[in-house]
Design an enzyme around this catalytic site. Structure first.
Site, PDB file in Angstrom:
ATOM      1  CE  LYS A 168      -2.333  -0.738   3.724  1.00  0.00           C
ATOM      2  NZ  LYS A 168      -3.309  -0.436   4.805  1.00  0.00           N
ATOM      3  CE1 TYR A 187       0.076 -10.381  14.464  1.00  0.00           C
ATOM      4  CE2 TYR A 187       1.029 -11.542  16.336  1.00  0.00           C
ATOM      5  CZ  TYR A 187       1.137 -11.041  15.055  1.00  0.00           C
ATOM      6  OH  TYR A 187       2.313 -11.202  14.352  1.00  0.00           O
TER       7      TYR A 187
END
Length: 272
Positions: A38, A164
Site C-alpha cells: 500500500k 492477533y
C-alpha cells in the site's frame, strides 16, 4: 537449483522490513520482483515506499515492478497479479509477507483493528494465493512461502492477544490447507517463522522491546532463499524456523545477524 536468476517473485508488503529483505536477496540473483504494497507515498512514521523498494531491487541487480496494492481488495490483487504476468511473463513464487499486528487483549481490541488483522493476514494470504496459483501451476518450480508460525492451540499464545493470534494462525491453517491441495500438483507451499525477534517496525508494537533484542531481516531473507531454491516437488507442507533452515544449508554461525551483539536475543511470539 541454487539461484533465483530469471525467476519472478510476487511479494506482499515488500516496501520495507522482511519483505524488502527477501526481495533484495532475490534481486542479487537477478530475479524479477513484483513489490505489492500500500505504501505509494512516504509515511513520516515508516520509512520506505514501493518506489524506493523498486529502486533498491534494481540497484541490487534485479528487475522490479512497483504495485500499489491493498491485499484486502480482490480487484487490486487481481490487477497486480495481471500486471506482474504482463511485465515478466508469469509468476514463479508468491511470498505472503504482508501482515497486520495488534498485541492487546479482547477488551482493548477495537473491532476495526480486529477486522483489519483477519482481512490482511489470513484472508489476504488466501486471496493472493488464489490469484497467483493459475500461474504458479504452469511454473517449472513454483513456491508459495508464507510468513507465519507453526500452528498452535496452546492457550498461552491465545489469551494475551486473541485477535492477533487468530489472524496469524489463520495464515498457518491456510498454508496447511493449500499444501494439502496443491502440493500433489507440484506447488511447494511452506511457512517460515523466526526463532528470535526480527528488527522491523513491528517491534514498536511490543512494549519494552527494542530492535537491539532482535536479528536483522537479512536472516529471514537468507532462509527464504534457501527454501525457494529447493525442489518444489519434494519440499512442501513445512513450517520452517529460520535458524534450522540455515543450519541445514550449512550456515551455523548466526552472530552476524544480531543487531546489537551486546543485548540478549528475545524469542519471537509462538516459539516455545
Amino acid at each position: 537449483m541454487t539461484s533465483l536468476s530469471g525467476k519472478t517473485l510476487f511479494i506482499t508488503g515488500a516496501s520495507r522490513g522482511i519483505g524488502l529483505a527477501i526481495a533484495l536477496r532475490a534481486a542479487r540473483d537477478g530475479a524479477n520482483v513484483a513489490i505489492a504494497a500500500k505504501s505509494d507515498v512516504p509515511n513520516p512514521k515508516l520509512p520506505g515506499t514501493i518506489h524506493t523498494a523498486a529502486k533498491a531491487v534494481e540497484d541490487a541487480g534485479g528487475r522490479a515492478l512497483a504495485l500499489k496494492c491493498d491485499i484486502r481488495e480482490e480487484d487490486e490483487v487481481k490487477a497486480a497479479v495481471a500486471a506482474t504476468v504482463d511485465a515478466f511473463g508469469g509468476i514463479d513464487i508468491l511470498v505472503n509477507n504482508a501482515s497486520a499486528i495488534w498485541l492487546r487483549g479482547a477488551l482493548d481490541t477495537p473491532m476495526k483493528r480486529f477486522d483489519l488483522m483477519q482481512q490482511v493476514n489470513s484472508r489476504g494470504s488466501f486471496l493472493c494465493a488464489q490469484a497467483c496459483l493459475p500461474h504458479l501451476l504452469h511454473a517449472p518450480n513454483p513456491h508459495i512461502l508464507t510468513l507465519c508460525p507453526p500452528p498452535s492451540l496452546d492457550p498461552k499464545w491465545w489469551g494475551p492477544h486473541t485477535g492477533y493470534t487468530l489472524a496469524k494462525m489463520g495464515m498457518s491453517f491456510v498454508t496447511l490447507g493449500l499444501a494439502a491441495e496443491f502440493g500433489p500438483q507440484g506447488v511447494a507451499v511452506n511457512a517460515l517463522w523466526p526463532r528470535t525477534l526480527i528488527a522491523t517496525d513491528a517491534l514498536n508494537m511490543i512494549p519494552g522491546v527494542e530492535t537491539g533484542n532482535g536479528r536483522s531481516p537479512a536472516i529471514m531473507a537468507d532462509a527464504a532463499h534457501a527454501i525457494l531454491t529447493r525442489d518444489a516437488k519434494t519440499c512442501t507442507g513445512n513450517f520452517f524456523i529460520e535458524d534450522e533452515v540455515l543450519h541445514d544449508a550449512g550456515i551455523t554461525d548466526l552472530s552476524g545477524y544480531a543487531v546489537d551483539p551486546s543485548k540478549p536475543l528475545l524469542p519471537d511470539l509462538f516459539i516455545d
